[in-house]
Enzyme design. Structure first.
Site, PDB file in Angstrom:
ATOM      1  N   LYS A 282      -8.126   3.665 -19.370  1.00  0.00           N
ATOM      2  CA  LYS A 282      -8.424   4.052 -20.749  1.00  0.00           C
ATOM      3  C   LYS A 282      -7.160   3.952 -21.623  1.00  0.00           C
ATOM      4  CE  LYS A 282     -12.485   4.745 -18.971  1.00  0.00           C
ATOM      5  NZ  LYS A 282     -12.496   5.262 -17.675  1.00  0.00           N
TER       6      LYS A 282
ATOM      7  N   TYR B 251     -16.784  13.806 -15.998  1.00  0.00           N
ATOM      8  CA  TYR B 251     -17.211  12.403 -15.924  1.00  0.00           C
ATOM      9  C   TYR B 251     -18.232  12.284 -14.785  1.00  0.00           C
ATOM     10  CZ  TYR B 251     -17.021   7.528 -14.522  1.00  0.00           C
ATOM     11  OH  TYR B 251     -17.365   6.266 -14.153  1.00  0.00           O
TER      12      TYR B 251
ATOM     13  N   ARG C   9       0.843  -1.220   0.000  1.00  0.00           N
ATOM     14  CA  ARG C   9       0.000   0.000   0.000  1.00  0.00           C
ATOM     15  C   ARG C   9       0.869   1.258   0.000  1.00  0.00           C
ATOM     16  NH1 ARG C   9      -2.229   2.113   4.432  1.00  0.00           N
ATOM     17  NH2 ARG C   9      -2.479   0.090   5.440  1.00  0.00           N
TER      18      ARG C   9
ATOM     19  N   ASP D  29      -7.918  16.658 -15.530  1.00  0.00           N
ATOM     20  CA  ASP D  29      -8.110  15.242 -15.885  1.00  0.00           C
ATOM     21  C   ASP D  29      -7.743  15.097 -17.359  1.00  0.00           C
ATOM     22  OD1 ASP D  29      -9.170  12.788 -16.769  1.00  0.00           O
ATOM     23  OD2 ASP D  29     -10.733  12.805 -15.236  1.00  0.00           O
TER      24      ASP D  29
END
Ligand code: PLP
Length: 396
Positions: free
Chosen positions: A210, A111, A58, A185
């Site tokens: 993407k 989005y 992590r 973004d």
């Protein structure tokens, strides 16, 4: 790290860690949750940041680290933090900047889940959010206040492809207060087409699901920015706030996908242009949103800031939602699915799918029409994509 000049070379070589143990060409998947310390002093030194080395996945992992360094190089940032999804990256970024009493100025076309996070999520914790059109500079100037900590935008914006002048927004925001973080973004453009940090943005966020991965088999995200800011995202945004860490296997798949990114993007851009030109000539289409079309409102700004091409994302309007649904249901090659940037051409209806988090009123306000269809041009031959669209248009 070696300083490679060109994009394609960077995707393959930047940030690479040489395997000194076995000489593997490809970075192995370090599929481990934790790392063994030699002794307590070493464990303590790593936790205190006094010794380099891994502790727990992590907090960092060799496969993921190599990927982060590569993405930082592609975006021209000092550092990068990986996340379990685009939303994981966006959340970690926002929580590393905003808090109770602070204000975020955000574009109203985003989005759907980012819009939900900003409108209904962070506002529950005392963060003020004002939605504006960031391409309207007067509106931006009016929205900036003493407690503003961030300006958040997408360009091209999902799903109507609205273009915002990143350099101008950064100039206005930083002119008001140099500490305001301009967050962009860059999912739709990808770093191949546009590098917001070089235009004055402070932070770039990505859905790596993407174009960066490009093969439709991973959910992932990134935050890129200064080393100081990314340290905060890693040690607070990801470690403590969201815990939304990227797994080593996903990092491996993205490293694999990146090796072909430049050639993929060249084809996405070429197909995007051909399909947009076809759509412009199709009588049943009332409007085509593609940054590379001279008829598109954002063309001049897009030409300035999307230096290598206009990408593979297009949206277009037909007269009604029913016509749009008939079109989508009649396609044989283009696939009805959300997501984008994959080898397959994907089509969807934003108002009822990716942007169903918007109310009818919010959709109208953001310029997302009922008859709007979003198309992610894949890597097939453009002639076949166009032929499929053409036969489907004949059904409506
Ligand atoms: C522009 C944009 N940003 C962020 C996201 C969220 O990414 P993810 O689905 O990887 O969480 C998406 C998803 O479609 C997107 O289109």
């Amino acid at each position: 790290m070696a300083d490679y000049k060109n994009f394609g070379t960077k995707t393959i070589h930047a940030g690479n860690i040489k395997d000194t143990q076995f000489g593997a060409l490809t970075m192995p998947i370090y599929q481990t949750s934790t790392f063994v310390f030699d002794d307590c002093a070493q464990g303590a030194a790593r936790f205190a940041g006094q010794e380099d080395g891994f502790i727990y996945t992590r907090l960092g992992n060799p496969t993921t680290k190599m990927l982060q360094d590569k993405i930082a190089a592609l975006e021209g940032g000092e550092a990068c933090q990986a996340a379990a999804s685009g939303m994981g990256a966006i959340s970690a970024c926002i929580w590393s900047i905003a808090g109770a009493g602070k204000k975020i100025v955000a574009d109203k076309t985003l989005y759907g889940c980012t819009f939900a996070l900003l409108s209904a999520g962070v506002t529950q914790y005392g963060v003020e959010v004002e939605f504006i059109d960031t391409s309207d500079f007067d509106a931006l100037k009016k929205a900036l206040t003493d407690n503003t900590c961030m300006v958040y935008l997408e360009t091209p914006a999902n799903p109507n492809m609205k273009i915002t002048d990143i350099a101008e927004v950064a100039k206005i925001a930083h002119g008001y207060n140099k500490d305001i973080k301009v967050v962009c973004d860059n999912t739709f453009a990808s770093p191949y087409c546009q590098q917001p940090l070089s235009l004055g943005a402070d932070v770039v966020v990505h859905s790596a699901t993407k174009y960066l991965n490009g093969h439709g088999d991973v959910i992932a995200g990134f935050v890129v920015g200064s080393a100081e800011f990314i340290q905060k995202v890693a040690m607070f945004g990801i470690k403590d706030m969201t815990g939304a860490v990227m797994g080593p296997f996903e990092a491996f798949l993205i490293l694999r996908g990146l090796k072909t990114m430049e050639v993929r993007m060249m084809r996405h851009c070429e197909n995007g242009m051909k399909v947009a030109e076809y759509l412009e000539s199709q009588p049943k289409v009332t409007k085509v949103n593609y940054p590379g079309l001279k008829s598109f409102k954002g063309y001049e700004v897009a030409k300035k800031q999307m230096k290598n091409g206009f990408g593979g994302m297009i949206s277009f309007e037909v007269a009604t939602r029913a016509e749009g649904e008939k079109l989508c249901n009649s396609l044989k090659l283009c696939t009805l699915a959300v997501s984008l940037g994959d080898a397959e051409t994907l089509i969807e209806h934003p108002a009822s799918m990716t942007h169903s988090t918007y109310s009818a009123e919010d959709l109208k306000e953001a310029g997302i029409q009922e008859g709007l269809i979003r198309l992610s041009c894949g890597l097939e031959n453009a002639e076949d994509i166009i032929a499929d669209l053409d036969q489907a248009f004949k059904q409506i």
